[in-house]
Design an enzyme around this catalytic site. Structure first.
Site, PDB file in Angstrom:
ATOM      1  N   ASP A  53       9.656  20.314  23.131  1.00  0.00           N
ATOM      2  CA  ASP A  53       8.723  21.689  23.923  1.00  0.00           C
ATOM      3  C   ASP A  53       9.740  22.293  24.737  1.00  0.00           C
ATOM      4  O   ASP A  53      11.667  22.133  24.811  1.00  0.00           O
ATOM      5  CB  ASP A  53       8.486  20.173  25.502  1.00  0.00           C
ATOM      6  CG  ASP A  53       7.228  19.699  24.381  1.00  0.00           C
ATOM      7  OD1 ASP A  53       6.878  19.815  23.423  1.00  0.00           O
ATOM      8  OD2 ASP A  53       6.721  17.698  24.686  1.00  0.00           O
ATOM      9  N   TYR A 111      18.390  11.086  20.571  1.00  0.00           N
ATOM     10  CA  TYR A 111      18.052  12.013  21.585  1.00  0.00           C
ATOM     11  C   TYR A 111      18.724  11.398  23.017  1.00  0.00           C
ATOM     12  O   TYR A 111      19.204  10.387  23.114  1.00  0.00           O
ATOM     13  CB  TYR A 111      16.464  11.552  22.237  1.00  0.00           C
ATOM     14  CG  TYR A 111      15.143  12.361  21.148  1.00  0.00           C
ATOM     15  CD1 TYR A 111      15.050  14.030  22.321  1.00  0.00           C
ATOM     16  CD2 TYR A 111      15.154  12.175  20.432  1.00  0.00           C
ATOM     17  CE1 TYR A 111      14.263  14.406  21.142  1.00  0.00           C
ATOM     18  CE2 TYR A 111      13.918  12.820  19.362  1.00  0.00           C
ATOM     19  CZ  TYR A 111      13.613  14.166  19.947  1.00  0.00           C
ATOM     20  OH  TYR A 111      13.175  15.155  19.530  1.00  0.00           O
TER      21      TYR A 111
END
Length: 247
Positions: A53, A111
Site C-alpha cells: 500500500d 514483514y
C-alpha cells in the site's frame, strides 16, 4: 529469459506498488525503466510477489520479468538503477527458469513493523516508524502474540473489503525485539491478507496499553469479525522484509 530481481523501495512518496492512472507507483517506475532499457514501444510487464500500500516500504520485494537482452546477471542492477529514481533500488538479479513466478512460487513472506518509542516525535523517523510514546506492557504483548502463531482463520485481522474468500493463513513466527529507541515486530507467514500485518500490530499494541488482554486474541480469532480486533497500525511503519522461495 526470465529475470528474478530483489528490490528495495522507500514507500513514502509512492501511491503503493500497483500501477494506478495518474499516480506515482513502484510498478510504474519499474516498467518505465525496463521499457527504456529495452528501447521498446510498449511496457515490459513486471510481476511482484504482492502489492504494498501507499507508504509501505520494502527491503526485499521480489519481482520477475521476461527479457530478450543478453545482460549478465551482475550487470542488471547497474543497468536498472541507472534508470530508476533514487527511492527504488535493484539489489540483486538472477536468471531463473520460466516456471518461476514471483507471486505463486513464494513459500513464505517476512514483514517487520517498526515503532519509535521516544517521548517526542523524531522528524527523521516520521515516515519510517510509528511513534508510540506511551507505556506498553511488553510481557502481555508477547503473550498475546503467541495466540496468533499457527494456522487460523484471520477474518478478524484483515480489512473488511478483502476480496479473497479463504481467509485461513499460517503464521510461522511472530516476535518482538528492542531496537534501542523503539520496537520491532517480526512476522513470518505463508501469506497475508489485506492489512493483516498492520491490524495484528495495532491490536497487539492495544494489548500493550491494556485495552485488551492477551486472552482476548483467541476470542478475536474465533469471532471472525473485523470489529472484534483492534486498530490498524499506520502504513509507514511496515516493511516487506523478504520473500522466501524454495532453492
Amino acid at each position: 529469459m526470465r529475470m528474478k530481481c530483489t528490490i528495495s523501495y522507500d514507500g513514502h512518496l509512492f501511491y503503493g506498488y500497483q500501477v494506478q492512472p495518474g499516480q506515482r507507483t513502484i510498478q510504474d517506475e519499474l516498467e518505465k525503466a525496463l521499457q527504456t532499457l529495452h528501447k521498446a514501444k510498449e511496457r515490459i510487464p513486471v510481476v511482484s510477489s504482492g502489492r504494498t500500500d501507499s507508504g509501505v516500504h520494502a527491503v526485499g520485494q521480489t519481482i520477475h520479468f521476461d527479457s530478450p537482452l543478453s545482460i549478465p546477471e551482475a550487470k542488471w542492477p547497474y543497468a536498472l538503477n541507472a534508470l530508476l529514481p533514487d527511492d527504488i533500488s535493484v539489489r540483486k538479479a538472477e536468471a531463473v527458469n520460466d516456471q518461476f513466478h514471483a507471486r505463486f512460487s513464494a513459500k513464505r513472506k517476512e514483514y517487520r513493523y517498526m515503532i519509535y518509542r521516544g517521548r517526542h516525535p523524531d522528524v527523521f523517523k516520521r515516515y519510517y516508524a510509528y511513534h508510540v510514546p506511551y507505556d506498553l506492557d511488553m510481557e502481555k504483548v508477547k503473550e498475546a502474540s503467541r495466540y496468533l502463531v499457527g494456522t487460523h482463520d484471520f477474518t478478524s485481522f484483515c480489512a473488511t473489503k478483502t476480496e479473497v474468500k479463504d481467509k485461513v493463513r499460517t503464521v510461522h513466527e511472530l516476535e518482538w525485539s528492542d531496537t534501542g529507541d523503539g520496537l520491532q515486530m517480526r512476522i513470518v507467514g505463508s501469506g497475508f491478507l489485506y492489512n493483516m500485518v498492520r491490524i495484528i500490530a495495532g491490536t497487539l499494541l492495544d494489548v500493550g496499553t491494556g485495552k485488551f488482554s492477551p486472552g482476548d486474541i483467541e476470542k478475536m480469532i474465533l469471532a471472525k469479525n473485523r470489529d472484534a480486533a483492534g486498530r490498524t497500525a499506520p502504513a509507514h511503519g511496515l516493511y516487506l522484509w523478504r520473500v522466501i522461495y524454495d532453492n
